[in-house]
Design a protein around this motif. Structure first.
Motif, PDB file in Angstrom:
ATOM      1  N   ASN A   1      -6.094  37.033  -3.267  1.00 52.28           N
ATOM      2  CA  ASN A   1      -6.412  37.822  -4.494  1.00 52.28           C
ATOM      3  C   ASN A   1      -5.884  39.268  -4.506  1.00 52.28           C
ATOM      4  O   ASN A   1      -6.582  40.223  -4.709  1.00 52.28           O
ATOM      5  N   CYS A   2      -4.254  39.314  -4.038  1.00 56.10           N
ATOM      6  CA  CYS A   2      -3.797  40.821  -4.145  1.00 56.10           C
ATOM      7  C   CYS A   2      -2.758  40.705  -5.196  1.00 56.10           C
ATOM      8  O   CYS A   2      -2.129  39.416  -5.609  1.00 56.10           O
ATOM      9  N   THR A   3      -2.377  41.789  -5.673  1.00 55.50           N
ATOM     10  CA  THR A   3      -1.251  42.026  -6.579  1.00 55.50           C
ATOM     11  C   THR A   3      -0.363  42.940  -6.046  1.00 55.50           C
ATOM     12  O   THR A   3      -0.576  44.072  -5.542  1.00 55.50           O
ATOM     13  N   PHE A   4       1.057  42.483  -6.163  1.00 55.99           N
ATOM     14  CA  PHE A   4       2.098  43.311  -5.822  1.00 55.99           C
ATOM     15  C   PHE A   4       2.903  43.879  -6.905  1.00 55.99           C
ATOM     16  O   PHE A   4       3.305  43.125  -7.804  1.00 55.99           O
ATOM     17  N   VAL A   5       3.403  44.974  -7.288  1.00 60.92           N
ATOM     18  CA  VAL A   5       3.731  45.609  -8.320  1.00 60.92           C
ATOM     19  C   VAL A   5       5.005  46.346  -7.831  1.00 60.92           C
ATOM     20  O   VAL A   5       4.932  47.328  -7.275  1.00 60.92           O
ATOM     21  N   ASN A   6       6.229  45.949  -8.444  1.00 60.70           N
ATOM     22  CA  ASN A   6       7.439  46.581  -8.076  1.00 60.70           C
ATOM     23  C   ASN A   6       7.801  46.981  -6.394  1.00 60.70           C
ATOM     24  O   ASN A   6       8.169  47.916  -6.133  1.00 60.70           O
ATOM     25  N   THR A   7       7.274  46.067  -5.906  1.00 65.50           N
ATOM     26  CA  THR A   7       7.501  46.302  -4.115  1.00 65.50           C
ATOM     27  C   THR A   7       8.946  45.413  -3.871  1.00 65.50           C
ATOM     28  O   THR A   7       9.396  44.613  -4.540  1.00 65.50           O
ATOM     29  N   THR A   8       9.295  45.899  -2.661  1.00 66.92           N
ATOM     30  CA  THR A   8      10.634  45.186  -2.326  1.00 66.92           C
ATOM     31  C   THR A   8      10.369  43.758  -1.530  1.00 66.92           C
ATOM     32  O   THR A   8      11.381  43.071  -1.609  1.00 66.92           O
ATOM     33  N   ASN A   9       9.055  43.601  -1.090  1.00 66.43           N
ATOM     34  CA  ASN A   9       8.672  42.463  -0.635  1.00 66.43           C
ATOM     35  C   ASN A   9       7.302  41.974  -0.925  1.00 66.43           C
ATOM     36  O   ASN A   9       6.529  42.796  -1.287  1.00 66.43           O
ATOM     37  N   GLY A  10       6.890  40.788  -0.897  1.00 61.34           N
ATOM     38  CA  GLY A  10       5.391  40.506  -1.187  1.00 61.34           C
ATOM     39  C   GLY A  10       4.795  39.966   0.175  1.00 61.34           C
ATOM     40  O   GLY A  10       4.511  40.550   0.901  1.00 61.34           O
ATOM     41  N   ALA A  11       4.611  38.558   0.300  1.00 61.41           N
ATOM     42  CA  ALA A  11       4.065  37.723   1.264  1.00 61.41           C
ATOM     43  C   ALA A  11       5.306  37.599   2.418  1.00 61.41           C
ATOM     44  O   ALA A  11       6.177  36.930   2.257  1.00 61.41           O
ATOM     45  N   ARG A  12       5.095  38.474   3.612  1.00 62.17           N
ATOM     46  CA  ARG A  12       6.257  38.399   4.433  1.00 62.17           C
ATOM     47  C   ARG A  12       5.847  38.257   5.941  1.00 62.17           C
ATOM     48  O   ARG A  12       4.947  38.833   6.480  1.00 62.17           O
ATOM     49  N   ILE A  13       6.502  37.579   6.738  1.00 58.46           N
ATOM     50  CA  ILE A  13       6.535  37.282   8.098  1.00 58.46           C
ATOM     51  C   ILE A  13       7.897  37.749   8.847  1.00 58.46           C
ATOM     52  O   ILE A  13       8.652  37.108   8.439  1.00 58.46           O
ATOM     53  N   LYS A  14       7.933  38.514   9.781  1.00 60.69           N
ATOM     54  CA  LYS A  14       9.276  38.974  10.305  1.00 60.69           C
ATOM     55  C   LYS A  14       9.265  39.034  11.878  1.00 60.69           C
ATOM     56  O   LYS A  14       8.085  39.601  12.326  1.00 60.69           O
ATOM     57  N   THR A  15      10.034  38.497  12.547  1.00 61.39           N
ATOM     58  CA  THR A  15      10.095  38.432  14.091  1.00 61.39           C
ATOM     59  C   THR A  15      11.403  38.898  14.550  1.00 61.39           C
ATOM     60  O   THR A  15      12.338  38.456  13.886  1.00 61.39           O
ATOM     61  N   TRP A  16      11.535  39.698  15.776  1.00 61.88           N
ATOM     62  CA  TRP A  16      12.788  39.829  16.263  1.00 61.88           C
ATOM     63  C   TRP A  16      13.074  38.573  17.030  1.00 61.88           C
ATOM     64  O   TRP A  16      12.051  37.880  17.259  1.00 61.88           O
ATOM     65  N   ILE A  17      14.344  38.661  17.427  1.00 62.98           N
ATOM     66  CA  ILE A  17      14.655  37.444  18.502  1.00 62.98           C
ATOM     67  C   ILE A  17      13.613  37.375  19.755  1.00 62.98           C
ATOM     68  O   ILE A  17      13.025  36.424  20.047  1.00 62.98           O
ATOM     69  N   GLY A  18      13.291  38.800  20.343  1.00 62.12           N
ATOM     70  CA  GLY A  18      12.409  38.644  21.382  1.00 62.12           C
ATOM     71  C   GLY A  18      12.561  38.176  22.752  1.00 62.12           C
ATOM     72  O   GLY A  18      13.779  37.422  22.695  1.00 62.12           O
ATOM     73  N   THR A  19      12.026  38.450  23.695  1.00 61.07           N
ATOM     74  CA  THR A  19      12.223  37.950  25.117  1.00 61.07           C
ATOM     75  C   THR A  19      10.864  37.307  25.675  1.00 61.07           C
ATOM     76  O   THR A  19      11.283  36.466  26.761  1.00 61.07           O
TER      77      THR A  19
END
Length: 414
Positions: free
Chosen positions: A285-303
């Motif tokens: 129940n969230c609202t995004f207005v003029n955002t660059t992203n909305g629902a996002r998951i981001k990971t680095w390659i990692g070790t």
């Protein structure tokens, strides 16, 4: 007498549980302390300890003295009051553990302004609450981080890891069973709110604001914490409205208006070897207005291997969002099109009932690791309009998902 005492404590426990429950399941319910203020509450007004509301005097000593008296020297419930007026202060810490009866309240009705001399900050926090069980931070007041005077000192994009981050406005470290409500955070130097190492904390009715181009001004950053609830707030800033860092479990977010900003993001994760898994995030129940992203998951390659699991974004409204739904397991790589070899595992991820408009023709982008392919990613009931028509593209590195064009989006799960 013993029977009466048992009845009193039982009644108090039932009242506490009825006021606020935890976010996950009956088996994990714990009560949160609320400001039950009555004639037995002793008020520690910072002006009685020497604070001056002239917008110029550094009130750090007066603030600390009022907190120390309330935290350690009260035999009844205590409230630190920062009344109307403008109070400037340098780096300040309200630290426990407190010996006064729980909860201890800090009420802000005035404006607290940050000192803008970088040499006054020995660590990247402006106002810290630490080692407190049963804190209530409330009021209609404002924490003004004076960001415009400090943002020119942010050189992390130029120097990468060799930089000194600017202070966050409000840091909560080892704060448990607590409530934060009604506060306005304006123009933070870096994060507005930083929640780290906390348990069973509710944040609500917050007003968080900074320009869309302000650097690294995440609205609320949460890491290494359990059973956190964020709800009924308006966040517009220059970075993630809410960023969810490593080692976070059982987080509930709902009824948030986000914009401008970079959305509600899990990550980035995997940049540092000490980072651990994220488990149990629900955003509804969230609202995004003029955002660059909305629902996002981001990971680095990692070790170091870790995972993100049990995540749901549901009942979301997008209004002219650039990247509504994103999984990016190649975050931070210069070769953005190279297949990811991230050691982080993503599973049991759900994007449901997401509607509205996008300013790009890519509504859903799932770029998963080739080493650890995403498992159990559900994308259902996605209805996003582009350029006045339904024309949303679904792209995915999942082997069994195909590009889909059009309105309602129900591809097979990854």
């Amino acid at each position: 007498m013993a029977t009466a005492r048992v009845i009193f404590f039982l009644g108090f426990a039932l009242l506490s549980c009825s006021l606020i429950g935890a976010s996950r399941g009956l088996e994990n319910r714990r009560s949160l302390f609320l400001p039950i203020l009555n004639n037995d509450t002793k008020v520690f007004d910072v002006t009685k300890f020497g604070a001056v509301a002239d917008g110029e005097t550094d009130n750090v000593d007066a603030f600390r003295a009022a907190w120390g008296a309330a935290c350690k020297n009260s035999t009844s419930r205590a409230k630190v009051l920062i009344p109307e007026g403008t109070y400037r202060t340098a780096q300040t810490m309200f630290a426990g553990p407190c010996s006064s009866p729980k909860p201890i309240t800090v009420e802000i009705t005035g404006t607290v302004k940050a000192n803008t001399d970088p040499s006054e900050y020995v660590s990247p926090e402006w106002f810290t609450f630490q080692d407190i069980d049963g804190l209530v931070l409330t009021g209609r007041g404002v924490f003004d981080g004076e960001g415009p005077a400090m943002w020119p000192f942010n050189d992390c994009r130029q120097t990468k890891s060799d930089c000194a981050p600017l202070p966050s406005s409000l840091k909560f470290y080892k704060v448990n069973n607590s409530v934060v409500t009604g506060i306005t955070s304006l123009n933070s130097m870096q994060f507005h709110f930083h929640v780290h190492g906390c348990s069973n904390v509710s944040l609500s009715k917050l007003n968080i604001t900074a320009p869309g181009n302000s650097p690294n001004t995440d609205g609320i950053h949460i890491s290494s914490s359990d059973m956190i609830k964020v709800f009924s707030s308006v966040i517009g800033t220059g970075d993630d409205c809410i960023s969810i860092g490593h080692s976070t479990t059982n987080l509930t977010v709902y009824n948030i208006t986000c914009g401008p900003g970079h959305g509600i993001s899990i990550g980035s994760l995997g940049k540092r070897p000490e980072e651990r898994s994220v488990n149990g995030v629900t955003v509804t129940n969230c609202t995004f207005v003029n955002t660059t992203n909305g629902a996002r998951i981001k990971t680095w390659i990692g070790t170091v291997a870790a995972e993100v699991k049990n995540v749901t974004y549901e009942d979301i409204i997008m209004k002219d969002v650039q990247n509504p739904v994103v999984i990016d397991q190649n975050y931070g790589s210069r070769l953005s099109r190279e297949p990811s070899t991230s050691v982080w595992k993503l599973s049991d991820i759900h994007f449901r009932k997401i509607k509205g408009t996008t300013v790009s023709n890519i509504g859903v982008s799932l770029q998963c690791s080739t080493r650890n392919p995403c498992e159990g990613v559900e994308v259902a009931d996605i209805d996003l309009g582009y350029a006045g028509r339904l024309n949303t593209t679904f792209i995915s590195s999942c082997s069994n998902a195909k590009p889909i064009f059009g309105g309602m989006l129900n591809p097979p799960p990854c």
